[in-house]
Motif scaffolding. Structure first.
Motif, PDB file in Angstrom:
ATOM      1  N   UNK A   1       0.846  -1.188   0.000  1.00 42.71           N
ATOM      2  CA  UNK A   1       0.000   0.000   0.000  1.00 42.71           C
ATOM      3  C   UNK A   1       0.886   1.245   0.000  1.00 42.71           C
ATOM      4  N   UNK A   2       0.387   2.359  -0.522  1.00 43.69           N
ATOM      5  CA  UNK A   2       1.178   3.601  -0.492  1.00 43.69           C
ATOM      6  C   UNK A   2       1.258   4.163   0.920  1.00 43.69           C
ATOM      7  N   UNK A   3       2.277   4.960   1.161  1.00 44.26           N
ATOM      8  CA  UNK A   3       2.498   5.498   2.500  1.00 44.26           C
ATOM      9  C   UNK A   3       1.528   6.615   2.857  1.00 44.26           C
ATOM     10  N   UNK A   4       0.983   7.319   1.878  1.00 41.40           N
ATOM     11  CA  UNK A   4       0.187   8.506   2.192  1.00 41.40           C
ATOM     12  C   UNK A   4      -1.242   8.191   2.612  1.00 41.40           C
ATOM     13  N   UNK A   5      -1.680   6.946   2.472  1.00 43.82           N
ATOM     14  CA  UNK A   5      -3.071   6.583   2.747  1.00 43.82           C
ATOM     15  C   UNK A   5      -3.160   5.735   4.011  1.00 43.82           C
TER      16      UNK A   5
ATOM     17  N   UNK B   1      -7.199   6.335  -2.590  1.00 42.99           N
ATOM     18  CA  UNK B   1      -7.721   4.983  -2.394  1.00 42.99           C
ATOM     19  C   UNK B   1      -9.189   5.021  -2.018  1.00 42.99           C
ATOM     20  N   UNK B   2      -9.610   6.116  -1.363  1.00 46.17           N
ATOM     21  CA  UNK B   2     -11.013   6.339  -1.032  1.00 46.17           C
ATOM     22  C   UNK B   2     -11.276   7.833  -1.219  1.00 46.17           C
ATOM     23  N   UNK B   3     -12.507   8.232  -0.996  1.00 53.00           N
ATOM     24  CA  UNK B   3     -12.843   9.655  -1.105  1.00 53.00           C
ATOM     25  C   UNK B   3     -12.234  10.464   0.037  1.00 53.00           C
ATOM     26  N   UNK B   4     -11.743   9.791   1.084  1.00 52.23           N
ATOM     27  CA  UNK B   4     -11.158  10.490   2.232  1.00 52.23           C
ATOM     28  C   UNK B   4      -9.634  10.553   2.194  1.00 52.23           C
ATOM     29  N   UNK B   5      -9.012   9.918   1.212  1.00 53.70           N
ATOM     30  CA  UNK B   5      -7.553   9.944   1.118  1.00 53.70           C
ATOM     31  C   UNK B   5      -7.059  11.368   0.877  1.00 53.70           C
ATOM     32  N   UNK B   6      -6.062  11.786   1.647  1.00 54.66           N
ATOM     33  CA  UNK B   6      -5.476  13.119   1.469  1.00 54.66           C
ATOM     34  C   UNK B   6      -4.540  13.077   0.262  1.00 54.66           C
TER      35      UNK B   6
ATOM     36  N   UNK C   1      -1.093  17.362   3.118  1.00 54.87           N
ATOM     37  CA  UNK C   1      -0.430  16.177   3.670  1.00 54.87           C
ATOM     38  C   UNK C   1       0.846  16.565   4.396  1.00 54.87           C
ATOM     39  N   UNK C   2       1.613  17.503   3.827  1.00 52.10           N
ATOM     40  CA  UNK C   2       2.855  17.944   4.471  1.00 52.10           C
ATOM     41  C   UNK C   2       2.574  18.555   5.833  1.00 52.10           C
ATOM     42  N   UNK C   3       1.517  19.356   5.929  1.00 54.49           N
ATOM     43  CA  UNK C   3       1.159  19.965   7.209  1.00 54.49           C
ATOM     44  C   UNK C   3       0.760  18.896   8.224  1.00 54.49           C
ATOM     45  N   UNK C   4       0.040  17.885   7.758  1.00 54.28           N
ATOM     46  CA  UNK C   4      -0.369  16.810   8.661  1.00 54.28           C
ATOM     47  C   UNK C   4       0.851  16.011   9.135  1.00 54.28           C
ATOM     48  N   UNK C   5       1.810  15.786   8.250  1.00 55.85           N
ATOM     49  CA  UNK C   5       3.010  15.043   8.629  1.00 55.85           C
ATOM     50  C   UNK C   5       3.814  15.792   9.681  1.00 55.85           C
ATOM     51  N   UNK C   6       3.821  17.115   9.603  1.00 60.90           N
ATOM     52  CA  UNK C   6       4.489  17.913  10.638  1.00 60.90           C
ATOM     53  C   UNK C   6       3.828  17.677  11.998  1.00 60.90           C
TER      54      UNK C   6
ATOM     55  N   UNK D   1      -6.328   8.148  11.295  1.00 58.61           N
ATOM     56  CA  UNK D   1      -6.949   8.095   9.977  1.00 58.61           C
ATOM     57  C   UNK D   1      -8.422   7.771  10.120  1.00 58.61           C
ATOM     58  N   UNK D   2      -9.207   8.329   9.215  1.00 50.98           N
ATOM     59  CA  UNK D   2     -10.625   8.018   9.158  1.00 50.98           C
ATOM     60  C   UNK D   2     -11.039   7.719   7.729  1.00 50.98           C
ATOM     61  N   UNK D   3     -11.037   6.445   7.360  1.00 54.19           N
ATOM     62  CA  UNK D   3     -11.489   6.039   6.032  1.00 54.19           C
ATOM     63  C   UNK D   3     -10.557   6.395   4.896  1.00 54.19           C
ATOM     64  N   UNK D   4      -9.278   6.632   5.152  1.00 53.18           N
ATOM     65  CA  UNK D   4      -8.361   7.060   4.089  1.00 53.18           C
ATOM     66  C   UNK D   4      -7.855   5.910   3.225  1.00 53.18           C
ATOM     67  N   UNK D   5      -7.653   4.756   3.814  1.00 54.95           N
ATOM     68  CA  UNK D   5      -7.229   3.584   3.039  1.00 54.95           C
ATOM     69  C   UNK D   5      -8.392   2.644   2.774  1.00 54.95           C
ATOM     70  N   UNK D   6      -9.233   2.483   3.770  1.00 53.05           N
ATOM     71  CA  UNK D   6     -10.382   1.586   3.673  1.00 53.05           C
ATOM     72  C   UNK D   6     -11.610   2.333   4.172  1.00 53.05           C
TER      73      UNK D   6
END
Length: 255
Positions: free
Chosen positions: A136-140, A167-172, A178-183, A193-198
């Motif tokens: 799976x990708x790292x961002x989801x 991957x879903x409608x909630x994936x960033x 995403x950069x701000x969230x990673x900080x 996460x909420x529904x980002x991958x599944x």
């Protein structure tokens, strides 16, 4: 730069063909593989024929598509069984599951993404499960984001450059968001996460580090989104972080 030899190039092509089965459909035809890898159908056909004679892939005579064979399954099972990370984490994952009632997972960092290495399923009748071994990708999802946040800056920058597939409608998928969230993840030590991958799945994850201080994996607690509330996250996140730190110490990390 050293030019690849014919032998190494051929080996790389074989590896690329096998790795396609870890990312997408479980069955693939010659045309689809050739198109995805930019190879001729003749080359792909020869590779598949060679793999088939060794049990690495199996041809479905009706669909004329290939799937992974028993030899590939045996290799994967051996890799799982011999994983130091899995051995170091399993009892702590069980404890985390027992405390939360939700599924606890272990993820390993691999080239261009991550794979779920193990899981201890939750005790609820309705629970989340993950697919082991699929990349799976790292961002989801939280398991990937908490690793992405702690990668070296150049690797993180390359990942943010995309593509950031939804991957879903909630994936960033916006690099700046995403950069701000990673900080934030780096600052607090965990991701959620909420529904980002599944869809309809929620999770909390923390990174696992190796002996030299590099991020090598992550653990998570995941369940249906209606149970993984903000209150749940606030309560369980410190426990997830502590468990990840204990696994890191078992892997030799002394940070």
């Amino acid at each position: 730069m050293t030019e690849p030899t014919p032998g190494t190039e051929a080996a790389a092509r074989v590896a690329d063909v096998l790795l396609l089965f870890t990312d997408g459909p479980s069955r693939l035809g010659v045309s689809a593989i050739a198109r995805e890898l930019g190879l001729s159908k003749a080359v792909v056909h020869r590779i598949l024929q060679s793999l088939a004679t060794r049990g690495m892939v199996v041809l479905d005579p009706d669909s004329r598509q290939y799937r992974l064979g028993p030899a590939a399954t045996a290799l994967g099972a051996r890799a799982f069984r011999d994983s130091d990370l899995r051995a170091s984490a399993l009892d702590l994952l069980r404890a985390l599951r027992d405390e939360t009632g939700e599924t606890a997972t272990l993820t390993a960092l691999v080239p261009d993404g991550r794979i779920y290495l193990d899981q201890v399923e939750g005790t609820h009748e309705i629970k989340m499960t993950v697919e082991l071994g699929r990349r799976f990708p790292l961002h989801a999802g939280s398991s990937g984001k908490c690793m992405l946040a702690f990668l070296p800056e150049d690797a993180r920058r390359r990942a943010l450059a995309g593509p950031l597939t939804a991957l879903t409608t909630s994936t960033v998928t916006d690099p700046d968001s995403l950069a701000a969230e990673l900080d934030e993840v780096r600052a607090r030590g965990f991701a959620q996460s909420g529904g980002e991958r599944q869809p309809d799945a929620g999770s909390v994850a923390a990174p696992v580090f190796g002996i030299t201080g590099e991020v090598i994996g992550s653990i998570s607690v995941c369940g249906p989104r209606y149970r993984v509330t903000e209150e749940f996250v606030e309560k369980i996140a410190p426990r997830v972080v502590d468990t990840a730190e204990r696994i890191s110490r078992r892997m030799g990390h002394r940070g």
